[in-house]
Design a protein around this motif. Structure first.
Motif, PDB file in Angstrom:
ATOM      1  N   MET A 246      -3.725   6.573 -12.543  1.00 15.44           N
ATOM      2  CA  MET A 246      -2.934   7.006 -13.719  1.00 15.44           C
ATOM      3  C   MET A 246      -4.033   7.007 -15.050  1.00 15.44           C
ATOM      4  O   MET A 246      -3.598   8.077 -15.819  1.00 15.44           O
ATOM      5  CB  MET A 246      -1.605   6.404 -13.846  1.00 15.44           C
ATOM      6  N   ASP A 247      -4.490   6.056 -15.245  1.00 16.87           N
ATOM      7  CA  ASP A 247      -5.318   6.084 -16.412  1.00 16.87           C
ATOM      8  C   ASP A 247      -6.320   7.033 -16.269  1.00 16.87           C
ATOM      9  O   ASP A 247      -6.843   7.553 -17.488  1.00 16.87           O
ATOM     10  CB  ASP A 247      -6.017   4.559 -16.464  1.00 16.87           C
ATOM     11  N   LEU A 248      -7.110   7.252 -15.244  1.00 19.19           N
ATOM     12  CA  LEU A 248      -8.091   8.272 -15.290  1.00 19.19           C
ATOM     13  C   LEU A 248      -7.418   9.485 -15.564  1.00 19.19           C
ATOM     14  O   LEU A 248      -8.262  10.201 -16.262  1.00 19.19           O
ATOM     15  CB  LEU A 248      -8.735   8.447 -13.997  1.00 19.19           C
ATOM     16  N   GLY A 249      -6.456  10.028 -15.361  1.00 17.10           N
ATOM     17  CA  GLY A 249      -5.927  11.186 -15.501  1.00 17.10           C
ATOM     18  C   GLY A 249      -5.490  11.260 -17.112  1.00 17.10           C
ATOM     19  O   GLY A 249      -5.686  12.262 -17.806  1.00 17.10           O
ATOM     20  N   ALA A 250      -5.006  10.134 -17.513  1.00 19.18           N
ATOM     21  CA  ALA A 250      -4.385  10.069 -18.804  1.00 19.18           C
ATOM     22  C   ALA A 250      -5.434   9.923 -19.930  1.00 19.18           C
ATOM     23  O   ALA A 250      -5.399  10.526 -21.179  1.00 19.18           O
ATOM     24  CB  ALA A 250      -3.484   8.988 -19.138  1.00 19.18           C
ATOM     25  N   MET A 251      -6.737   9.237 -19.621  1.00 18.14           N
ATOM     26  CA  MET A 251      -7.641   8.979 -20.577  1.00 18.14           C
ATOM     27  C   MET A 251      -9.049   9.813 -20.354  1.00 18.14           C
ATOM     28  O   MET A 251      -9.643   9.759 -21.511  1.00 18.14           O
ATOM     29  CB  MET A 251      -8.033   7.487 -20.665  1.00 18.14           C
TER      30      MET A 251
ATOM     31  N   ARG B 298       0.900  -1.034  -0.042  1.00 18.49           N
ATOM     32  CA  ARG B 298       0.141   0.124  -0.088  1.00 18.49           C
ATOM     33  C   ARG B 298       0.770   1.145   0.239  1.00 18.49           C
ATOM     34  O   ARG B 298       1.584   1.515   0.919  1.00 18.49           O
ATOM     35  CB  ARG B 298      -0.921   0.026   1.160  1.00 18.49           C
ATOM     36  N   ALA B 299       0.820   1.953  -1.050  1.00 20.03           N
ATOM     37  CA  ALA B 299       1.618   2.999  -1.154  1.00 20.03           C
ATOM     38  C   ALA B 299       1.049   4.166  -2.193  1.00 20.03           C
ATOM     39  O   ALA B 299       0.715   3.819  -3.305  1.00 20.03           O
ATOM     40  CB  ALA B 299       3.106   2.836  -1.723  1.00 20.03           C
ATOM     41  N   PRO B 300       0.794   5.487  -1.695  1.00 23.16           N
ATOM     42  CA  PRO B 300       0.099   6.398  -2.608  1.00 23.16           C
ATOM     43  C   PRO B 300       1.103   6.870  -3.503  1.00 23.16           C
ATOM     44  O   PRO B 300       2.315   6.910  -3.541  1.00 23.16           O
ATOM     45  CB  PRO B 300      -0.292   7.501  -1.644  1.00 23.16           C
ATOM     46  N   ILE B 301       0.622   7.330  -4.708  1.00 23.06           N
ATOM     47  CA  ILE B 301       1.393   8.066  -5.755  1.00 23.06           C
ATOM     48  C   ILE B 301       0.900   9.394  -5.962  1.00 23.06           C
ATOM     49  O   ILE B 301      -0.422   9.689  -5.634  1.00 23.06           O
ATOM     50  CB  ILE B 301       1.556   7.302  -6.956  1.00 23.06           C
ATOM     51  N   LEU B 302       1.796  10.260  -6.580  1.00 15.20           N
ATOM     52  CA  LEU B 302       1.055  11.468  -7.001  1.00 15.20           C
ATOM     53  C   LEU B 302       1.930  12.173  -8.275  1.00 15.20           C
ATOM     54  O   LEU B 302       2.679  13.055  -8.173  1.00 15.20           O
ATOM     55  CB  LEU B 302       1.440  12.499  -5.700  1.00 15.20           C
ATOM     56  N   ASP B 303       1.737  11.450  -9.396  1.00 11.39           N
ATOM     57  CA  ASP B 303       2.335  11.873 -10.783  1.00 11.39           C
ATOM     58  C   ASP B 303       1.501  12.711 -11.291  1.00 11.39           C
ATOM     59  O   ASP B 303       0.339  13.276 -10.675  1.00 11.39           O
ATOM     60  CB  ASP B 303       2.725  10.797 -11.391  1.00 11.39           C
ATOM     61  N   GLY B 304       1.705  13.292 -12.439  1.00  9.00           N
ATOM     62  CA  GLY B 304       1.223  14.413 -12.907  1.00  9.00           C
ATOM     63  C   GLY B 304      -0.240  14.062 -13.271  1.00  9.00           C
ATOM     64  O   GLY B 304      -1.308  15.062 -12.998  1.00  9.00           O
ATOM     65  N   ASN B 305      -0.799  12.899 -13.533  1.00 14.65           N
ATOM     66  CA  ASN B 305      -2.127  12.461 -13.781  1.00 14.65           C
ATOM     67  C   ASN B 305      -2.971  12.536 -12.543  1.00 14.65           C
ATOM     68  O   ASN B 305      -4.084  12.946 -12.486  1.00 14.65           O
ATOM     69  CB  ASN B 305      -2.228  11.024 -14.550  1.00 14.65           C
ATOM     70  N   VAL B 306      -2.381  12.210 -11.373  1.00 11.65           N
ATOM     71  CA  VAL B 306      -3.140  11.923 -10.361  1.00 11.65           C
ATOM     72  C   VAL B 306      -3.253  13.264  -9.767  1.00 11.65           C
ATOM     73  O   VAL B 306      -4.115  13.587  -9.034  1.00 11.65           O
ATOM     74  CB  VAL B 306      -2.289  11.091  -9.208  1.00 11.65           C
ATOM     75  N   LYS B 307      -2.097  14.223  -9.800  1.00 14.19           N
ATOM     76  CA  LYS B 307      -2.410  15.697  -9.169  1.00 14.19           C
ATOM     77  C   LYS B 307      -3.259  16.110  -9.915  1.00 14.19           C
ATOM     78  O   LYS B 307      -4.428  16.883  -9.299  1.00 14.19           O
ATOM     79  CB  LYS B 307      -1.166  16.263  -9.710  1.00 14.19           C
ATOM     80  N   ARG B 308      -3.740  16.061 -11.092  1.00 17.24           N
ATOM     81  CA  ARG B 308      -4.960  16.529 -12.224  1.00 17.24           C
ATOM     82  C   ARG B 308      -6.303  16.096 -11.409  1.00 17.24           C
ATOM     83  O   ARG B 308      -7.170  16.866 -11.326  1.00 17.24           O
ATOM     84  CB  ARG B 308      -4.669  16.231 -13.339  1.00 17.24           C
TER      85      ARG B 308
END
Length: 354
Positions: free
Chosen positions: A186-191, A134-144
């Motif tokens: 990540m997919d939500l942000g990208a797609m 269990r680890a959160p991420i915060l790339d550009g897509n998730v930030k958006r």
């Protein structure tokens, strides 16, 4: 059902139906493959990364192979992806994984972030997708996505905004199916939740999205403050010898195009005859100088205006004593070296001109 559970359940249900599951790095999930893909995907679109990833994996199939490779070879397979510090750090990290962790990726976010080029979000992606941690991420897509759903104002690059988004990301990350959830966000942000013209009607979070409710999705995330990029200029010398080879110089390991091979540069070339010092004991007399049309190459922090200069020299005048810094490069039978993008572009034109 809590808000956090409802959020992750909604995201995962969407992922099961619409998420991407056939990307090359998803075919056989290992920490190594996830790591390489995550590094390549920084600042780069998926469609661009796919062929680079496939080619890179064919050459460097595992972390031990990457660690034992020469830096020139690694940079050659990275050429064209840009942000070359990523490739250098990838190589350094591979060596560290082999030497300090017996060739195995350390199974914690805290240990992963000690490796060169791996930040907190990349570590979270490796840990969650390939290890089930269990680890959160915060790339550009998730930030958006999070900025819009929670209507978080401000540029995410600002520390106070980043801190707030990390807290939200951690709160919403589920305890189970964390790898799928990471990929889903990540997919939500990208797609769907794209930078421009988001497909809100197709978003599973539309009913809870504060930005959508207010009709101001375009305001999130906040834009990076604009700044005027400085301009620099340089002339690149495309020196041809009697064998039709061109001279390349290896750039310093740090800085722009670090570790790549490029044409020798001069800031103020003479339009007549000139001499270039390639080392203390080496001098090349140049003739038939031909100035080509300048062009601009833009980095994230400045514009570089490049004036290509084609010139000829006799190889009989030269001994390249230091092959680590200087190479005669065969245009017809090229070496596998890491080349800066403008150099690759000029190589093609230079070959056609001979």
């Amino acid at each position: 059902m809590s808000l956090e559970t409802s959020f992750s359940t909604t995201v995962l249900n969407w992922f099961d139906q619409h998420g991407r599951k056939q990307l090359p790095w998803q075919e056989t999930i290992t920490p190594y493959r996830v790591w390489v893909s995550e590094i390549m995907l920084q600042q780069t679109q998926v469609a661009t990364v796919i062929p680079y990833f496939q080619r890179f994996m064919r050459r460097f199939c595992d972390v031990a192979t990457l660690a034992s490779a020469e830096e020139d070879d690694v940079l050659h397979y990275w050429s064209g992806l840009g942000y070359y510090s990523r490739a250098r750090n990838l190589h350094k990290a591979a060596k560290q994984i082999v030497s300090e962790f017996n060739g195995q990726f350390p199974p914690s976010v805290q240990a992963l972030v000690t490796l060169p080029g791996i930040g907190l979000s990349t570590a979270g992606a490796i840990a969650s997708i390939s290890m089930g941690i269990r680890a959160p991420i915060l790339d550009g897509n998730v930030k958006r996505v999070l900025s819009r759903v929670k209507a978080i104002p401000g540029w995410p690059g600002k520390s106070s905004v980043t801190k707030k988004l990390w807290a939200i990301a951690d709160e919403l990350t589920p305890d189970t199916r964390t790898g799928d959830y990471t990929q889903a966000m990540m997919d939500l942000g990208a797609m769907v939740c794209t930078r421009t013209n988001p497909l809100c009607s197709a978003c599973p979070l539309v009913e809870d999205c504060l930005a959508n409710q207010a009709g101001n999705q375009a305001q999130y995330p906040g834009r990076k403050p604009k700044k005027t990029l400085p301009e620099k200029s340089v002339s690149m010398l495309m020196i041809i010898n009697e064998q039709g080879e061109t001279l390349l110089q290896k750039r310093p390991s740090t800085g722009v195009w670090g570790g790549l091979w490029s044409f020798p540069e001069t800031s103020a070339p003479d339009k007549g005859a000139m001499t270039i010092d390639t080392a203390v004991t080496i001098k090349l007399p140049l003739r038939q100088l031909e100035h080509w049309r300048p062009f601009r190459h833009t980095f994230s922090h400045y514009h570089l205006d490049i004036t290509p200069i084609k010139a000829f020299s006799s190889k009989a005048h030269v001994r390249l004593d230091d092959a680590r810094k200087w190479r005669w490069y065969q245009l017809e039978n090229p070496l596998e070296l890491g080349l800066a993008a403008p150099v690759t572009r000029l190589m093609k034109k230079l070959k056609a001109s001979l």
